[in-house]
Design a protein around this motif. Structure first.
Motif, PDB file in Angstrom:
ATOM      1  N   ALA A 153      -8.466   6.677  -3.989  1.00 53.84           N
ATOM      2  CA  ALA A 153      -8.268   5.553  -3.061  1.00 53.84           C
ATOM      3  C   ALA A 153      -8.425   4.219  -3.788  1.00 53.84           C
ATOM      4  O   ALA A 153      -7.649   3.277  -3.556  1.00 53.84           O
TER       5      ALA A 153
ATOM      6  N   GLU B 260       0.995   4.245  -2.822  1.00 51.71           N
ATOM      7  CA  GLU B 260       0.913   5.666  -2.459  1.00 51.71           C
ATOM      8  C   GLU B 260       2.001   6.481  -3.153  1.00 51.71           C
ATOM      9  O   GLU B 260       1.727   7.547  -3.723  1.00 51.71           O
ATOM     10  N   TYR B 261       3.226   5.975  -3.145  1.00 47.26           N
ATOM     11  CA  TYR B 261       4.343   6.745  -3.687  1.00 47.26           C
ATOM     12  C   TYR B 261       4.543   6.537  -5.183  1.00 47.26           C
ATOM     13  O   TYR B 261       5.188   7.364  -5.829  1.00 47.26           O
TER      14      TYR B 261
ATOM     15  N   GLN C 107       2.581   9.345  -6.751  1.00 50.42           N
ATOM     16  CA  GLN C 107       2.925  10.718  -6.358  1.00 50.42           C
ATOM     17  C   GLN C 107       3.566  11.532  -7.484  1.00 50.42           C
ATOM     18  O   GLN C 107       3.228  12.715  -7.653  1.00 50.42           O
TER      19      GLN C 107
ATOM     20  N   LEU D 223       0.828  -1.204   0.000  1.00 47.92           N
ATOM     21  CA  LEU D 223       0.000   0.000   0.000  1.00 47.92           C
ATOM     22  C   LEU D 223       0.867   1.261   0.000  1.00 47.92           C
ATOM     23  O   LEU D 223       0.522   2.262  -0.647  1.00 47.92           O
ATOM     24  N   THR D 224       1.997   1.212   0.709  1.00 49.26           N
ATOM     25  CA  THR D 224       2.924   2.340   0.680  1.00 49.26           C
ATOM     26  C   THR D 224       3.518   2.501  -0.710  1.00 49.26           C
ATOM     27  O   THR D 224       3.685   3.629  -1.211  1.00 49.26           O
TER      28      THR D 224
ATOM     29  N   LYS E 214      -5.325   3.604  -5.975  1.00 50.29           N
ATOM     30  CA  LYS E 214      -4.171   3.148  -5.194  1.00 50.29           C
ATOM     31  C   LYS E 214      -4.334   1.689  -4.765  1.00 50.29           C
ATOM     32  O   LYS E 214      -3.366   0.918  -4.782  1.00 50.29           O
ATOM     33  N   LYS E 215      -5.545   1.307  -4.395  1.00 49.11           N
ATOM     34  CA  LYS E 215      -5.767  -0.083  -3.990  1.00 49.11           C
ATOM     35  C   LYS E 215      -5.599  -1.024  -5.171  1.00 49.11           C
ATOM     36  O   LYS E 215      -5.047  -2.127  -5.024  1.00 49.11           O
TER      37      LYS E 215
ATOM     38  N   SER F 135       0.901  13.169  -9.513  1.00 46.53           N
ATOM     39  CA  SER F 135      -0.167  13.832  -8.763  1.00 46.53           C
ATOM     40  C   SER F 135      -0.728  15.037  -9.509  1.00 46.53           C
ATOM     41  O   SER F 135      -1.907  15.372  -9.383  1.00 46.53           O
TER      42      SER F 135
END
Length: 487
Positions: free
Chosen positions: A149, A130-131, A134, A126-127, A152-153, A137
């Protein structure tokens, strides 16, 4: 199974020794360097109170981790099997032939295989998700929060599928991918260090003046600072978990430890110095990602992608190696009958513990879909140091029970006693400092494991369903018992 018979005719069905010295070093680096040093390396600074004492804490924790790893290196020669502390418990306590003698090993496999490592893989992935988004973004800023969300999942699920595929398909493929990702994450650390050196060379040294100003005088804060630092170094036992797949383990495990742990200590101390040279303590404590904030201040704008990319590469490689290691623990536990024996079976062509890898992938997927899984790790992770402490007791016991076992080298006896004391400290401190119901949940989970052990391992209660499940897993994963063992 026809394929199994053909493969057995061609050679032994077993895990192969595909990991050389560089790969053993890579595994340790991969597991020890996750996202923490980039995202939240601030607890030790906050507790220590000053730059100078914080650096002493990081260096001391690296030394203590090296001592623990050297004790594991000796254990890996006395018990030359995969599984690390799990295998050591079997040898040290198992010969007691008592009900209680098997409990430490079973509890170790129960915690690691069924909960802790799958949950860790899910959090790390999951981290990564997230990155990995980024750097894009700017293109995704108009996306609703719910859609972001979900995105990302989905990325996390795809990444989990990819690491499971790599670990399932080939150890050689794992080695190639892991070595590349490890080199990349070390380069990301080097970027921080070089960027910091350039920052200091430009005269930005005001935050490092009077480095010991504000040093804590509280024994409790000192203890918590060391607690935070030692957790950051966790993972030094990684090479011992895969002993049976390392070439010349009697020398390469020790060498990999002597290379990897000091390297990580140097990187951690230098990176923290560079962070503290550019950011104040309040800035570091409040930052959602310390390295990203540091990069915004120190690195040129065109290098803004470097740190998020470094975190993404670091987390992917870490998850890959954590799953690789726990699937081998699952494999060894299956061989001992502490999990279904089908998990000790080997793919007829790929020579990987395919059923164990697939099982770990499935457990991580469940954890990933559950949502808030940080709590799963928190209520069980303190047990990691309980197992490290029991490993030190195992070493002390086997110095007496196996005095003539091959030992290319032996640590001074004070080392396991010192690491045992540190383990007790790290296991007890969080309970005293922050009493919580999660520790009762951990005890409840262990008691559930004892019930499972009593029914399915000690009493050996079997059903027709288990035989059908074994056949189904064999057919699905194309695995057979190694060395033509009978079911």
């Amino acid at each position: 199974m026809a394929q199994g018979k053909e493969a057995q005719a061609a050679g032994k069905i077993e895990l192969k020794r595909e990991l050389g010295l560089f790969s053993a070093v890579s595994i340790i680096l991969a597991v020890m360097i996750g996202s923490g040093i980039f995202v939240s390396p601030t607890s030790a600074l906050e507790r220590s109170g000053s730059v100078g004492f914080c650096l002493i804490v990081w260096a001391s924790c690296g030394l203590l981790s090296l001592l623990g790893a050297l004790a594991f290196a000796e254990l890996s020669t006395v018990v030359p099997r995969s599984g690390a502390e799990y295998a050591y418990f079997i040898e040290a306590f198992g010969p007691l032939h008592s009900y209680a003698g098997q409990i430490p090993a079973f509890t170790c496999s129960w915690i690691y295989v069924m909960l802790l490592r799958p949950a860790e893989v899910a959090v790390i992935i999951l981290t990564f998700a997230e990155y990995s988004v980024q750097p894009f973004s700017g293109y995704l800023q108009d996306l609703p929060a719910d859609s972001m969300a979900i995105l990302k999942k989905l990325i996390a699920i795809l990444a989990l599928g990819l690491i499971t595929y790599i670990n399932l398909i080939s150890v050689k493929l794992y080695v190639k991918v892991q070595n590349v990702f490890t080199v990349c994450k070390v380069l990301a650390c080097v970027v921080v260090i070089i960027g910091g050196i350039c920052w200091l060379s430009a005269g930005h040294v005001e935050l490092l003046k009077d480095p010991f100003r504000g040093t804590t005088t509280s024994i409790g804060s000192v203890a918590l600072a060391f607690y935070s630092g030692l957790w950051a170094y966790d993972g030094w036992s990684s090479a011992a978990i895969v002993t049976e797949e390392i070439q010349k383990p009697e020398v390469n495990i020790l060498r990999s430890i002597l290379i990897a742990v000091p390297t990580i200590t140097f990187l951690y101390v230098c990176m923290n110095l560079m962070y503290m040279a550019a950011l104040t303590m309040p800035e570091m404590v409040s930052a959602p990602a310390v390295a990203v904030l540091w990069a915004d201040r120190v690195l040129p704008a065109w290098m803004g992608f470097a740190i998020p990319l470094g975190v993404a590469l670091s987390t992917f490689g870490c998850a890959l190696s954590v799953q690789f290691g726990v699937s081998r623990l699952c494999f060894v536990a299956g061989r001992e009958g502490h999990v279904p024996r089908v998990f000790s079976y080997v793919h007829v062509e790929k020579m990987t513990p395919a059923a164990a890898v697939a099982f770990q992938g499935a457990l991580s997927l469940i954890c990933l879909l559950l949502g808030n899984i940080i709590a799963l790790i928190e209520f069980a992770s303190f047990l990691t140091w309980v197992f490290y402490g029991l490993a030190m007791i195992s070493l002390i016991i086997m110095r007496r029970t196996k005095p003539n076992a091959p030992r290319p080298y032996a640590v001074p006896i004070v080392v396991p006693w010192l690491v045992l004391c540190v383990s007790i400290f790290l296991a007890v401190l969080p309970i005293i400092h922050e009493p919580s119901v999660k520790y009762l949940l951990a005890v409840a989970f262990i008691l559930c494991g004892v019930v499972v052990y009593h029914v399915f391992v000690y009493r050996k209660i079997r059903s027709s369903l288990s035989a059908k499940l074994t056949y189904f897993v064999q057919a699905l994963c194309l695995v057979v018992a190694p060395d033509k063992q009978e079911d």
